[in-house]
Design an enzyme around this catalytic site. Structure first.
Site, PDB file in Angstrom:
ATOM      1  N   GLU A 148       0.840  -1.283   0.121  1.00  0.00           N
ATOM      2  CA  GLU A 148       0.082   0.047   0.057  1.00  0.00           C
ATOM      3  C   GLU A 148       0.870   1.134   0.110  1.00  0.00           C
ATOM      4  OE1 GLU A 148      -4.157   1.397   2.305  1.00  0.00           O
ATOM      5  OE2 GLU A 148      -2.992  -0.333   3.147  1.00  0.00           O
ATOM      6  N   ASP A 149       1.856   1.070   0.666  1.00  0.00           N
ATOM      7  CA  ASP A 149       2.795   2.363   0.988  1.00  0.00           C
ATOM      8  C   ASP A 149       4.129   2.433   0.176  1.00  0.00           C
ATOM      9  OD1 ASP A 149       0.602   3.097   2.634  1.00  0.00           O
ATOM     10  OD2 ASP A 149       1.596   2.496   4.640  1.00  0.00           O
TER      11      ASP A 149
END
Lengths: 115, 278
Positions: B91-92
């Site tokens: 996600e990051d």
């Protein structure tokens, strides 16, 4: 002519409100737009209201109840206030232009004497 | 590496073996854990989170590591621990799910994916649905992802004070409304009660802060002429209420206080004479 004293902060408030004179704004909004702390802003708003340049009213109940927050006090310029404010600001900018041109005309000689 | 001064022993140990804490927990709760796999997974996660920081200023990798440590304390299996270490990578960071799938087992990849889906569900209703789905997909799969989510939130709640006030409130409410009931249903009692304690304390702190600045403002308004007092008090308390952070509220109170004296003078003076004063 009776008129509120046009200090720098007062000018800032009026300029911010004149950007869209019919729009209603609440205190914090004006303080952001005019870049003034609330402690400076509220006394000015109170004075402008005394002069009838500005009017204020409480927000409609449905809106703040729906959004679940306390009601806001909304301010806007009165018709007369907007007109007077424009006039006053125009006079001020004219005066400062004159001062500037006088200053720049005076500069060469000042420079010479200081040398 | 050049190190001019010898570091204290614990930090030196942490530098040579960043997962020493996790190892120590696993020795007790999961002596059979595949520590080598877990170390390799840590290295991958640390690689991708390199340079990222938490709000606290700590390197980002400390968060997935702490989440894995919480789960290790509960005796979670290897897949869950690895998924926990990787839970924020796709996600990051630039790490893709496809790359993760090719480097880790299908089980780990599926858990990271499920976690990310759960995490992306925004808004209260959507989140409730996502949680319910994960519960439904139970067997053990869904439950393990929810356990990851709970551990993730627990570590975030433990480090909540680094977040802006507004976010603290949102996270605390969400914790009480959604995550505490989930922990209860999964019978994860220690996590449930710690989440509950941390979230309620954060909400309580906030209430106190608001009340204190509110009282100060109300007292200040008393300096104004009686006829105008009520209106200004209500207006200021309303504005105060909408300010998101403690710092901004403190600033608002301080500046308004400074202005009130000026205001008291100009309001007590009838408008006409104030015009002729100049």
């Amino acid at each position: 002519m009776k008129r509120p004293k046009m200090t720098g902060p007062v000018q800032k408030v009026l300029r911010a409100m004149l950007k869209d004179p019919t729009v209603e704004r609440y205190g914090l909004e004006i303080s952001q737009q005019a870049d003034l702390e609330t402690g400076t802003l509220y006394p000015i708003l109170a004075r402008l209201e005394d002069w009838d340049w500005v009017t204020s009213r409480w927000e409609d109940p449905e809106r703040h109840i729906r959004q679940g927050r306390p009601r806001r006090r909304y301010y806007r310029l009165t018709e007369n206030g907007a007109e007077q404010a424009r006039l006053a600001l125009a006079e001020i900018s004219l005066a400062s232009q004159k001062r500037r041109s006088r200053l720049s005309a005076a500069q060469p000689s000042t420079l010479r004497t200081s040398l | 590496m050049n190190r001019p001064l010898p570091l204290p022993s614990r930090e030196a140990a942490a530098e040579s073996d960043p997962i020493s804490g996790l190892r120590a927990i696993l020795e007790v709760t999961r002596p059979d854990a595949d520590v080598e796999l877990i170390k390799r997974t840590y290295d991958v996660a640390a690689y991708w989170h390199q340079g990222q920081k938490r709000r606290s200023g700590d390197p980002y990798i400390t968060h997935p590591l702490a989440v894995a440590a919480i789960l290790a304390g509960l005796g979670a299996d290897d897949e869950t621990l690895c998924a926990a270490l990787l839970h924020d990578t796709t996600e990051d960071t630039a790490y893709t799910l496809a790359a993760l799938r090719s480097e880790f087992s299908a089980g780990i990849a599926a858990m990271v994916e499920a976690f990310t889906t759960l995490d992306k569900a925004r808004g209260r209703r959507e989140r409730k649905v996502a949680v319910a789905q994960a519960m439904g997909a139970a067997e053990s799969g869904g439950t393990r992802v929810l356990a990851m989510k709970l551990a993730d939130r627990l570590h975030n709640m433990r480090t909540l004070h680094f977040l802006p006030q507004e976010k603290q409130l949102r996270k605390s409410r969400e914790t009480l409304n959604i995550l505490v009931p989930v922990a209860q249903q999964l019978s994860m009692d220690t996590i449930k009660s710690e989440l509950e304690t941390l979230a309620s304390a954060a909400l309580e702190r906030n209430r106190h802060a608001r009340k204190a600045s509110g009282r100060l403002l109300a007292a200040t308004a008393a300096l104004l002429p009686a006829a105008r007092r009520t209106r200004w008090r209500e207006e200021w308390l309303g504005e105060l209420h909408t300010l998101p952070t403690r710092r901004r509220r403190a600033g608002f109170v301080a500046h308004t206080l400074l202005g009130v004296l000026r205001m008291a003078l100009s309001l007590r003076r009838p408008p006409i004479s104030s015009g002729q004063a100049r």
